[in-house]
Design a protein around this motif. Structure first.
Motif, PDB file in Angstrom:
ATOM      1  N   ASN A  80       0.821  -1.218   0.000  1.00  0.00           N
ATOM      2  CA  ASN A  80       0.000   0.000   0.000  1.00  0.00           C
ATOM      3  C   ASN A  80       0.850   1.261   0.000  1.00  0.00           C
ATOM      4  N   ASP A  81       2.041   1.195   0.587  1.00  0.00           N
ATOM      5  CA  ASP A  81       2.976   2.317   0.474  1.00  0.00           C
ATOM      6  C   ASP A  81       3.365   2.513  -0.989  1.00  0.00           C
ATOM      7  N   LEU A  82       3.642   1.398  -1.660  1.00  0.00           N
ATOM      8  CA  LEU A  82       4.198   1.467  -3.008  1.00  0.00           C
ATOM      9  C   LEU A  82       3.191   1.932  -4.052  1.00  0.00           C
ATOM     10  N   VAL A  83       1.922   1.588  -3.870  1.00  0.00           N
ATOM     11  CA  VAL A  83       0.926   1.914  -4.894  1.00  0.00           C
ATOM     12  C   VAL A  83       0.192   3.221  -4.615  1.00  0.00           C
ATOM     13  N   SER A  84       0.469   3.850  -3.468  1.00  0.00           N
ATOM     14  CA  SER A  84      -0.251   5.091  -3.168  1.00  0.00           C
ATOM     15  C   SER A  84       0.719   6.196  -2.785  1.00  0.00           C
ATOM     16  N   ASP A  85       0.831   6.502  -1.510  1.00  0.00           N
ATOM     17  CA  ASP A  85       1.631   7.633  -1.052  1.00  0.00           C
ATOM     18  C   ASP A  85       3.052   7.165  -0.732  1.00  0.00           C
ATOM     19  N   TYR A  86       3.850   6.976  -1.779  1.00  0.00           N
ATOM     20  CA  TYR A  86       5.170   6.393  -1.582  1.00  0.00           C
ATOM     21  C   TYR A  86       6.194   7.449  -1.194  1.00  0.00           C
ATOM     22  N   ASP A 116       5.689  -9.513  -8.271  1.00  0.00           N
ATOM     23  CA  ASP A 116       5.460  -8.580  -9.385  1.00  0.00           C
ATOM     24  C   ASP A 116       3.962  -8.296  -9.521  1.00  0.00           C
ATOM     25  N   ILE A 117       3.416  -7.630  -8.524  1.00  0.00           N
ATOM     26  CA  ILE A 117       2.003  -7.263  -8.549  1.00  0.00           C
ATOM     27  C   ILE A 117       1.693  -6.297  -9.697  1.00  0.00           C
ATOM     28  N   PRO A 118       2.581  -5.341 -10.040  1.00  0.00           N
ATOM     29  CA  PRO A 118       2.280  -4.444 -11.156  1.00  0.00           C
ATOM     30  C   PRO A 118       1.917  -5.177 -12.435  1.00  0.00           C
ATOM     31  N   LYS A 119       2.471  -6.364 -12.631  1.00  0.00           N
ATOM     32  CA  LYS A 119       2.157  -7.155 -13.820  1.00  0.00           C
ATOM     33  C   LYS A 119       0.665  -7.466 -13.902  1.00  0.00           C
ATOM     34  N   LEU A 130       6.588   2.536 -13.534  1.00  0.00           N
ATOM     35  CA  LEU A 130       6.914   3.265 -12.305  1.00  0.00           C
ATOM     36  C   LEU A 130       6.751   2.362 -11.083  1.00  0.00           C
ATOM     37  N   LEU A 131       5.650   1.629 -11.041  1.00  0.00           N
ATOM     38  CA  LEU A 131       5.414   0.712  -9.922  1.00  0.00           C
ATOM     39  C   LEU A 131       6.493  -0.361  -9.845  1.00  0.00           C
ATOM     40  N   ARG A 132       6.885  -0.862 -10.994  1.00  0.00           N
ATOM     41  CA  ARG A 132       7.922  -1.908 -10.996  1.00  0.00           C
ATOM     42  C   ARG A 132       9.243  -1.360 -10.454  1.00  0.00           C
ATOM     43  N   GLU A 133       9.554  -0.118 -10.769  1.00  0.00           N
ATOM     44  CA  GLU A 133      10.752   0.507 -10.210  1.00  0.00           C
ATOM     45  C   GLU A 133      10.644   0.597  -8.696  1.00  0.00           C
ATOM     46  N   ARG A 134       9.464   0.974  -8.212  1.00  0.00           N
ATOM     47  CA  ARG A 134       9.258   1.062  -6.761  1.00  0.00           C
ATOM     48  C   ARG A 134       9.378  -0.308  -6.099  1.00  0.00           C
TER      49      ARG A 134
END
Length: 206
Positions: A80-86, A116-119, A130-134
């Motif tokens: 949740n950190d990674l997909v929102s307010d990182y 690899d949830i962004p996938k 961007l998400l994958r980089e995070r």
């Protein structure tokens, strides 16, 4: 206070979303793991909550676990950190606080890499990249943190099954029923190898 033998901190992955339960909202990998380890449900403290961030774990969940001092603790949090307010610095600081605090107890602490949830997500390719980089950065920070604190680390990024669509619920964020079962099975074997425990489930299978 109940004598908890297994505690789990984290987000909806820990809560069990993606794995419905007839007797409640969700089942999930936590009770499945407990069963395989021979731990009765009254001995399980599951603090996982929907949309929890690393800050939520630090502020609300960690104090409860430090007070109860169970011999085994699982932590899965950070998506949740990674997909929102990182905030990279806050993320690193919170992971350090969580795992260093648990290190001070006579307990086995385990976690897992961020898959690899962004996938799985229906998002524009620019945002997916961007998400994958995070996620890559987060896994690097997590690996550093667990190495420094002696936390057991299951690297699911190296397990081919987690790239299969059937392991994920329709939302792409949460494991499916099969995913929760797989995670519990993998954790049982992983913890057993790392600690020398012989879980009842492995005795039966063997």
């Amino acid at each position: 206070m109940p004598a908890f033998r297994l505690a789990a901190l984290g987000d909806s992955f820990v809560e069990g979303r993606g794995d419905p339960d007839l007797d409640g909202p969700f089942h999930g990998w936590v009770p499945r793991l407990a069963e395989q380890l021979g731990i009765p449900q009254r001995g399980v403290l599951n603090l996982g909550t929907h949309q929890a961030t690393t800050q939520d774990v630090v502020d609300r969940q960690l104090p409860a676990v430090l007070a109860s001092k169970p011999p085994m603790i699982g932590v899965i949090v950070g998506v949740n950190d990674l997909v929102s307010d990182y905030d990279p610095e806050r993320f690193r600081r919170n992971l350090g606080t969580i795992y260093s605090s648990l290190r001070g107890m006579d307990t086995t602490v385990f976690t897992a890499a961020y898959p690899d949830i962004p996938k799985n997500l229906a998002v524009p390719e620019v945002f997916r990249n961007l998400l994958r980089e995070r996620f890559a950065e987060a896994n690097s920070v997590l690996r550093e943190t667990v190495a420094a604190t002696g936390t057991l680390f299951l690297d699911v990024t190296a397990i081919p099954e987690w790239s299969q669509a059937r392991m994920w619920a329709a939302d792409g964020l949460h494991p499916s029923v099969e995913g929760h079962r797989l995670f519990a099975d993998q954790l049982t074997e992983f913890v057993a190898r790392a600690t020398g425990l012989v879980p009842p489930a492995l005795l039966v299978d063997g």
